[in-house]
Design a protein around this motif. Structure first.
Motif, PDB file in Angstrom:
ATOM      1  N   ALA A   2       0.826  -1.177  -0.109  1.00  0.00           N
ATOM      2  CA  ALA A   2       0.017  -0.093   0.019  1.00  0.00           C
ATOM      3  C   ALA A   2       0.878   1.457   0.042  1.00  0.00           C
ATOM      4  N   ARG A   3       2.005   1.062   0.872  1.00  0.00           N
ATOM      5  CA  ARG A   3       2.952   2.322   0.915  1.00  0.00           C
ATOM      6  C   ARG A   3       3.567   2.554  -0.236  1.00  0.00           C
ATOM      7  N   PHE A   4       4.264   1.416  -0.823  1.00  0.00           N
ATOM      8  CA  PHE A   4       5.023   1.502  -2.103  1.00  0.00           C
ATOM      9  C   PHE A   4       4.313   1.820  -3.212  1.00  0.00           C
TER      10      PHE A   4
ATOM     11  N   MET B 270       9.988  -5.632   9.974  1.00  0.00           N
ATOM     12  CA  MET B 270      11.263  -4.993  10.605  1.00  0.00           C
ATOM     13  C   MET B 270      11.627  -3.585  10.101  1.00  0.00           C
ATOM     14  N   ILE B 271      11.336  -3.309   8.791  1.00  0.00           N
ATOM     15  CA  ILE B 271      11.364  -1.826   8.078  1.00  0.00           C
ATOM     16  C   ILE B 271      10.231  -1.065   8.255  1.00  0.00           C
ATOM     17  N   CYS B 272       9.276  -1.487   7.270  1.00  0.00           N
ATOM     18  CA  CYS B 272       8.040  -0.595   6.959  1.00  0.00           C
ATOM     19  C   CYS B 272       7.015  -1.193   8.123  1.00  0.00           C
ATOM     20  N   THR B 273       7.221  -0.716   9.205  1.00  0.00           N
ATOM     21  CA  THR B 273       6.540  -1.207  10.435  1.00  0.00           C
ATOM     22  C   THR B 273       5.295  -0.129  10.363  1.00  0.00           C
TER      23      THR B 273
ATOM     24  N   ASN C  12       6.300   4.672  12.567  1.00  0.00           N
ATOM     25  CA  ASN C  12       7.749   5.068  12.450  1.00  0.00           C
ATOM     26  C   ASN C  12       8.386   4.129  11.360  1.00  0.00           C
ATOM     27  N   PRO C  13       8.270   3.965  10.177  1.00  0.00           N
ATOM     28  CA  PRO C  13       8.659   3.012   9.403  1.00  0.00           C
ATOM     29  C   PRO C  13       9.990   3.736   9.204  1.00  0.00           C
ATOM     30  N   LYS C  14      11.163   2.933   9.012  1.00  0.00           N
ATOM     31  CA  LYS C  14      12.492   3.427   8.932  1.00  0.00           C
ATOM     32  C   LYS C  14      12.946   3.429   7.162  1.00  0.00           C
ATOM     33  N   CYS C  15      12.186   4.568   6.700  1.00  0.00           N
ATOM     34  CA  CYS C  15      12.553   4.639   5.220  1.00  0.00           C
ATOM     35  C   CYS C  15      13.969   4.753   5.097  1.00  0.00           C
ATOM     36  N   ASP C  16      14.657   5.408   5.890  1.00  0.00           N
ATOM     37  CA  ASP C  16      16.336   5.750   5.447  1.00  0.00           C
ATOM     38  C   ASP C  16      17.063   4.552   5.329  1.00  0.00           C
ATOM     39  N   ILE C  17      16.690   3.425   5.833  1.00  0.00           N
ATOM     40  CA  ILE C  17      17.406   2.287   5.448  1.00  0.00           C
ATOM     41  C   ILE C  17      16.640   1.290   4.695  1.00  0.00           C
ATOM     42  N   CYS C  18      15.545   1.683   4.026  1.00  0.00           N
ATOM     43  CA  CYS C  18      14.554   0.649   3.214  1.00  0.00           C
ATOM     44  C   CYS C  18      15.314   0.541   1.799  1.00  0.00           C
ATOM     45  N   PRO C  19      15.560  -0.817   1.492  1.00  0.00           N
ATOM     46  CA  PRO C  19      16.038  -1.105   0.373  1.00  0.00           C
ATOM     47  C   PRO C  19      14.899  -0.695  -0.936  1.00  0.00           C
ATOM     48  N   LEU C  20      13.658  -0.441  -0.569  1.00  0.00           N
ATOM     49  CA  LEU C  20      12.707  -0.059  -1.488  1.00  0.00           C
ATOM     50  C   LEU C  20      12.507   1.555  -1.691  1.00  0.00           C
ATOM     51  N   ILE C  21      13.324   2.261  -1.079  1.00  0.00           N
ATOM     52  CA  ILE C  21      13.216   3.756  -0.798  1.00  0.00           C
ATOM     53  C   ILE C  21      13.331   4.548  -2.174  1.00  0.00           C
ATOM     54  N   THR C  22      14.169   3.898  -3.334  1.00  0.00           N
ATOM     55  CA  THR C  22      14.094   4.686  -4.573  1.00  0.00           C
ATOM     56  C   THR C  22      12.898   4.817  -5.236  1.00  0.00           C
ATOM     57  N   GLY C  23      12.131   3.533  -5.320  1.00  0.00           N
ATOM     58  CA  GLY C  23      10.923   3.550  -6.040  1.00  0.00           C
ATOM     59  C   GLY C  23       9.662   3.577  -5.132  1.00  0.00           C
ATOM     60  N   CYS C  24       9.747   3.908  -4.064  1.00  0.00           N
ATOM     61  CA  CYS C  24       8.457   3.781  -3.146  1.00  0.00           C
ATOM     62  C   CYS C  24       7.822   4.923  -3.163  1.00  0.00           C
ATOM     63  N   ILE C  25       6.456   5.257  -3.659  1.00  0.00           N
ATOM     64  CA  ILE C  25       5.827   6.372  -4.082  1.00  0.00           C
ATOM     65  C   ILE C  25       5.175   6.935  -2.831  1.00  0.00           C
ATOM     66  N   GLY C  26       4.934   6.202  -1.858  1.00  0.00           N
ATOM     67  CA  GLY C  26       4.361   6.708  -0.522  1.00  0.00           C
ATOM     68  C   GLY C  26       5.086   6.959   0.544  1.00  0.00           C
ATOM     69  N   LYS C  27       6.593   6.955   0.342  1.00  0.00           N
ATOM     70  CA  LYS C  27       7.585   7.432   1.464  1.00  0.00           C
ATOM     71  C   LYS C  27       7.329   8.655   1.984  1.00  0.00           C
ATOM     72  N   GLU C  28       6.807   9.751   1.289  1.00  0.00           N
ATOM     73  CA  GLU C  28       6.774  11.119   2.018  1.00  0.00           C
ATOM     74  C   GLU C  28       5.901  10.939   3.108  1.00  0.00           C
ATOM     75  N   ASN C  29       4.637  10.143   2.939  1.00  0.00           N
ATOM     76  CA  ASN C  29       3.645  10.173   4.048  1.00  0.00           C
ATOM     77  C   ASN C  29       3.306   8.478   4.231  1.00  0.00           C
ATOM     78  N   PRO C  30       3.948   7.884   4.630  1.00  0.00           N
ATOM     79  CA  PRO C  30       3.767   6.447   4.894  1.00  0.00           C
ATOM     80  C   PRO C  30       2.316   6.364   5.605  1.00  0.00           C
ATOM     81  N   ALA C  31       2.079   7.152   6.646  1.00  0.00           N
ATOM     82  CA  ALA C  31       0.934   6.921   7.512  1.00  0.00           C
ATOM     83  C   ALA C  31      -0.556   7.153   6.806  1.00  0.00           C
TER      84      ALA C  31
END
Ligand code: SF4
Length: 320
Positions: A146-148, A185-188, A191-210
């Motif tokens: 959903a976030r990605f 472990m990461i996309c909890t 407080n998801p840990k986007c800064d260490i997430c392997p999907l951060i480059t393509g993740c469309i929802g990273k600016e506002n995961p909540a």
């Protein structure tokens, strides 16, 4: 998302899985379909650490095969399940073993015909057990997807389509396990840990995961239960539950509270599914019900729920 971006994120996910994920879990190191199925059933409502350390090894020690489980009584299965809660899972597991003592079917369609096996469990067995290229969606994977893909209020059906489209067909099993671990472990949830997430480059929802993950609201129901403790000749009175979540298990007899106010040992709180229970425990004599007497020294191995265990502990404390 372009095909290239898709491939890149799939590869990043797999690389992360190889180095960071939970590959040491015992059900990930086996190809035994029954063991994988058992772990999936146990993990449905229970923390990984409890299943790994206690319930999974203990259950397999007594019932190492579907055939051995199929020959057990339901009481034996319940007593091993005691403390895990959601006893319907144990009952379905037992019923499935009796239907398939020689092995589980290897298609989702056939698996979903078995007691208690829904789309998720069937897909998990096919993916993790039979190593088929099928997608899997549990709550962790649902949140990541959903976030990605930045989907608000996404329905289950759409999540399965997203999972299918995103599936890495070359390494489907590892891909599913990686997504599951990433969610845990990461996309909890918080407080998801986007800064260490392997999907951060393509993740469309990273600016506002909540925005893309909302915990389902549970409506709790408050309820009072009144249970009797009746001891005779070093045995305790129990009755077999005829309905509800404890059906077929032994429980303390219920009673009408107003007749026994003077004998109340105390109360305790207990939560199960969406019920918030306040349990009153009474010490009584002469129960007129259809009683099963259980020896006090065999309570630990009796098919009783953690609620009944708590009530019994209250009695033990009162006589200590
Ligand atoms: S970048 Fe953040 S929101 Fe996106 S999948 Fe990773 S942890 Fe989740």
């Amino acid at each position: 998302m372009t095909q290239r971006q898709l491939l890149h994120s799939q590869n990043s996910l797999l690389s992360w899985y190889v180095t960071d994920a939970r590959s040491e879990l015992p059900w990930r190191k086996t190809s035994n379909i029954y063991h994988i199925y058992l772990s999936e059933v146990m993990l449905q409502q229970t923390q990984v650490s409890r299943v790994e350390a206690e319930y999974y090894p203990r259950f397999l020690k007594i019932f190492p095969t579907l055939e051995s489980l199929s020959k057990a009584s339901l009481d034996e299965v319940f007593s091993l399940w005691s403390g895990l809660g959601y006893y319907r899972r144990a009952k379905n597991l037992h019923a499935t073993a009796q239907l398939c003592p020689d092995g589980l079917p290897n298609t989702s369609a056939e698996l979903e015909k078995l007691p208690g096996i829904g789309r998720y469990t069937a897909s998990a067995i096919c993916s993790f057990g039979y190593k088929q290229s099928v997608s899997v969606v549990d709550t962790n994977i649902a949140r990541v997807l959903a976030r990605f893909f930045a989907k608000v209020d996404v329905k289950d059906k759409e999540l399965w389509v997203l999972a299918d489209n995103y599936l890495n067909l070359k390494s489907a099993t590892e891909h599913n396990l990686a997504l599951m671990d990433l969610g845990a472990m990461i996309c909890t949830p918080k407080n998801p840990k986007c800064d260490i997430c392997p999907l951060i480059t393509g993740c469309i929802g990273k600016e506002n995961p909540a925005l893309y993950y909302k915990k389902k609201k549970i409506t709790y129901v408050d309820k009072e239960l009144h249970h009797a403790i009746c001891i005779e000749d070093n045995a305790i009175a129990m009755v077999k539950s005829k309905e509800g979540m404890y059906k077929d298990m032994l429980e303390l007899p219920s009673l009408e509270a107003h007749k026994h106010e003077d004998t109340c040992l105390g109360t305790f709180k207990h939560s199960v599914t969406h019920f918030r229970l306040k349990v009153f425990v009474y010490l009584v004599e002469d129960l007129g019900e259809d009683i099963t007497w259980v020896a006090l020294d065999s309570i630990a191995s009796a098919p009783i729920s953690s609620l009944t265990q708590k009530a019994f502990a209250m009695y033990e404390k009162s006589v200590a």
